[in-house]
Design a protein around this motif. Structure first.
Motif, mmCIF file in Angstrom:
data_model
loop_
_atom_site.group_PDB
_atom_site.id
_atom_site.type_symbol
_atom_site.label_atom_id
_atom_site.label_comp_id
_atom_site.label_asym_id
_atom_site.label_seq_id
_atom_site.Cartn_x
_atom_site.Cartn_y
_atom_site.Cartn_z
ATOM 1 N N GLN A 97 0.798 -1.219 0.000
ATOM 2 C CA GLN A 97 0.000 0.000 0.000
ATOM 3 C C GLN A 97 0.834 1.275 0.000
ATOM 4 O O GLN A 97 0.487 2.257 -0.662
ATOM 5 C CB GLN A 97 -0.936 -0.007 1.216
ATOM 6 N N VAL A 98 1.936 1.296 0.733
ATOM 7 C CA VAL A 98 2.726 2.529 0.855
ATOM 8 C C VAL A 98 3.291 2.986 -0.487
ATOM 9 O O VAL A 98 3.072 4.125 -0.909
ATOM 10 C CB VAL A 98 3.827 2.373 1.924
ATOM 11 N N PRO A 99 4.012 2.135 -1.219
ATOM 12 C CA PRO A 99 4.475 2.614 -2.538
ATOM 13 C C PRO A 99 3.334 2.831 -3.524
ATOM 14 O O PRO A 99 3.437 3.680 -4.410
ATOM 15 C CB PRO A 99 5.410 1.487 -3.014
ATOM 16 N N TYR A 100 2.255 2.079 -3.365
ATOM 17 C CA TYR A 100 1.111 2.236 -4.275
ATOM 18 C C TYR A 100 0.521 3.636 -4.172
ATOM 19 O O TYR A 100 0.204 4.267 -5.190
ATOM 20 C CB TYR A 100 0.056 1.175 -3.940
ATOM 21 N N VAL A 101 0.377 4.156 -2.965
ATOM 22 C CA VAL A 101 -0.207 5.485 -2.772
ATOM 23 C C VAL A 101 0.679 6.575 -3.368
ATOM 24 O O VAL A 101 0.191 7.585 -3.882
ATOM 25 C CB VAL A 101 -0.463 5.733 -1.272
ATOM 26 N N THR A 102 1.993 6.384 -3.324
ATOM 27 C CA THR A 102 2.906 7.426 -3.808
ATOM 28 C C THR A 102 3.128 7.377 -5.312
ATOM 29 O O THR A 102 3.707 8.304 -5.883
ATOM 30 C CB THR A 102 4.274 7.315 -3.111
ATOM 31 N N MET A 103 2.687 6.322 -5.986
ATOM 32 C CA MET A 103 2.994 6.155 -7.416
ATOM 33 C C MET A 103 2.520 7.296 -8.305
ATOM 34 O O MET A 103 3.260 7.714 -9.209
ATOM 35 C CB MET A 103 2.438 4.817 -7.917
ATOM 36 N N PRO A 104 1.297 7.843 -8.155
ATOM 37 C CA PRO A 104 0.884 8.914 -9.067
ATOM 38 C C PRO A 104 1.833 10.108 -9.072
ATOM 39 O O PRO A 104 2.120 10.676 -10.123
ATOM 40 C CB PRO A 104 -0.511 9.300 -8.542
#
Length: 495
Positions: free
Chosen positions: A123-130
């Motif tokens: 979840q952590v890297p997923y949220v920062t991807m955009p």
């Protein structure tokens, strides 16, 4: 999000110099929400009931077993590493507890903690991807639009299917094991889809935040509007978490049977897609804070109405649950909009882009609130005399337990939502930062043309994007002609 000074050139709309992301990257990123939405919803809906009514775990112990792994998620979120794909099998293992009295709670808590850790790794890297894939505000909005769409599917479909599968053969351990496998496959599909379609995505920036927890807390202390806003949302998320944990008990013992939990949940979540645009329209017409007042009051009133379901039956229960869903749509949208206003004000006041810091703390508070919500409902069960049982033995509940379930599902969330209104009242709606010695002229709610000042000002655009929101928030900020200090800002929200 990279924290650059507000004076730096912002993310402009439709910048020709920024190539658009491939469509498959946008869709692939949206698929990741099938994982985050499913893991964020299904355990809160089913796990406590599974412990008390299938594994015969006492309510107080079950509450601890559900609370601690989710609380651990708050502290492990800053860590990243390999192993995210272990989440689906770990989730399935949570609902495959052996029939060992006295050891079931420890087994579930251990595997749920491991699953929560694997979830944080994803979840952590997923949220920062955009923010890392593109610096174009419009492009991020399009990417997050796909995320919101898949998130709705992730909330509605697994949360409707999981109780139906679990109750198919009378709440047996085998039916819960099957449910765990079905939901795990759903998680796996979303995670693999996100990885496959975004593996070639560009990386144009690296997100940063305050370097330590002490620095993050210091930033919060300097931002009173954020403190009031985060406190308001934490209380409201706590109320939602309590209702989510209690809906199965409410359906089983108050509403007419465990088979009604799917229809109740669909009745609560379906209005999200339908009425969210209406909340956005009200926010544009009357102001975000006014709309948040309306959503909070509707939530509190609808939750309180559920207390009368034992006397009025389904003819009151279903409309009240639908009203809760309509209010919840506003609670999902409006606090994030006010958060963007707060971040814009902080950016022009401090000269730094600290959105990553504040959104990280916001997410941590939200996660903790949902975890405490399940623990709080378990505490209500324990203090009201609820009797746990296994799947093979149905136990009649005392009147005190039935009263506790009704109060926990209705009056307790209504009280928390009402208490949050004091913090909403203290929240300052508009991101205005006055230069000492100047007085503001009236600002009309008509967008960019409304900015007026007693002296000539330099107009400067500032763009704020929240990783967890599908909206971009653009601001025009007036700066003094000589000092360059910010006088005031006016926000324009664009979907």
């Amino acid at each position: 999000m990279t924290e650059t000074p507000p004076s730096t050139r912002p993310d402009h709309v439709g910048s020709a110099s920024v190539p658009p992301l491939p469509r498959q990257v946008r869709i692939g990123y949206g698929l990741g929400s099938l994982g985050t939405g499913t893991f964020g919803t299904v355990p809160g809906l089913i796990l406590l009931y599974y412990l008390t009514n299938v594994l015969a775990v006492p309510a107080a112990i079950a509450g601890v077993a559900v609370l601690l792994p989710k609380a651990w998620d708050v502290f492990v979120n800053p860590l990243m590493g390999a192993g995210a794909l272990t989440l689906p099998p770990l989730f399935a293992a949570v609902f495959a507890a052996p029939p060992l009295r006295g050891a079931a709670a420890g087994y579930v808590a251990a595997f749920f903690l491991l699953a929560a850790t694997a979830y944080a790794v994803f979840q952590v890297p997923y949220v920062t991807m955009p923010a890392e894939m593109t610096q174009d505000g419009d492009e991020r909005a399009r990417v997050l639009g796909w995320r919101v769409g898949f998130l709705g599917v992730a909330i509605l479909l697994p949360a409707a299917v999981a109780p139906a599968v679990a109750h198919e053969h009378g709440d047996t351990p085998a039916s819960y094991r099957l449910m765990g496998v079905v939901v795990a496959l759903f998680l796996l599909a979303g995670m693999l889809g996100a990885w496959h379609f975004t593996r070639q995505a560009p990386s144009v920036a690296r997100s940063i935040a305050e370097p330590s927890l002490r620095a993050q807390l210091a930033a919060v202390r300097d931002n009173q509007p954020f403190m009031y806003l985060a406190g308001m949302w934490t209380l409201q998320a706590l109320a939602v978490g309590i209702m989510l944990a209690g809906v199965q008990y409410y359906a089983t013992y108050v509403f007419g049977g465990a088979s009604t939990v799917t229809s109740l949940f669909v009745c609560m979540i379906s209005p999200l897609v339908l009425v969210m645009p209406l909340w956005n329209r009200l926010a544009r017409a009357r102001g975000v804070k006014y709309a948040q007042w309306c959503a909070s009051l509707l939530f509190a009133a609808a939750a309180a109405l559920l207390a009368f379901t034992p006397y009025a039956g389904a003819r009151l229960g279903y409309p009240a649950v639908a009203a809760v869903g309509m209010a919840y749509a506003g609670l999902q949208l409006l606090p994030l909009t006010m958060l963007a206003d707060t971040l814009a004000a902080d950016a022009v006041r401090s000269g730094r882009r600290r959105a990553a810091t504040f959104t990280g703390l916001w997410t941590a508070a939200e996660t903790m609130a949902f975890a405490v919500g399940a623990g709080a409902f378990a505490l209500v069960l324990a203090t009201s005399g609820y009797r746990s049982s296994d799947a093979a033995h149905y136990v009649d509940q005392p009147d005190s337990a039935l009263t506790g379930i009704t109060v926990g599902m209705s009056l307790l969330p209504a009280f928390l939502a009402t208490a949050s209104l004091w913090l909403l009242h203290r929240y300052r709606e508009d991101p205005i930062d006055l230069v000492p010695g100047t007085s503001p002229s009236p600002i009309r709610r008509t967008g960019r043309s409304a900015l007026r000042s007693p002296t000539p000002m330099r107009i400067e655009p500032v763009s704020i994007h929240i990783p967890t929101s599908s909206y971009r928030h653009d601001y025009l900020c007036e700066r003094g002609p000589s000092s360059g200090r910010t006088v005031r800002c006016r926000g324009v929200v664009r979907p």
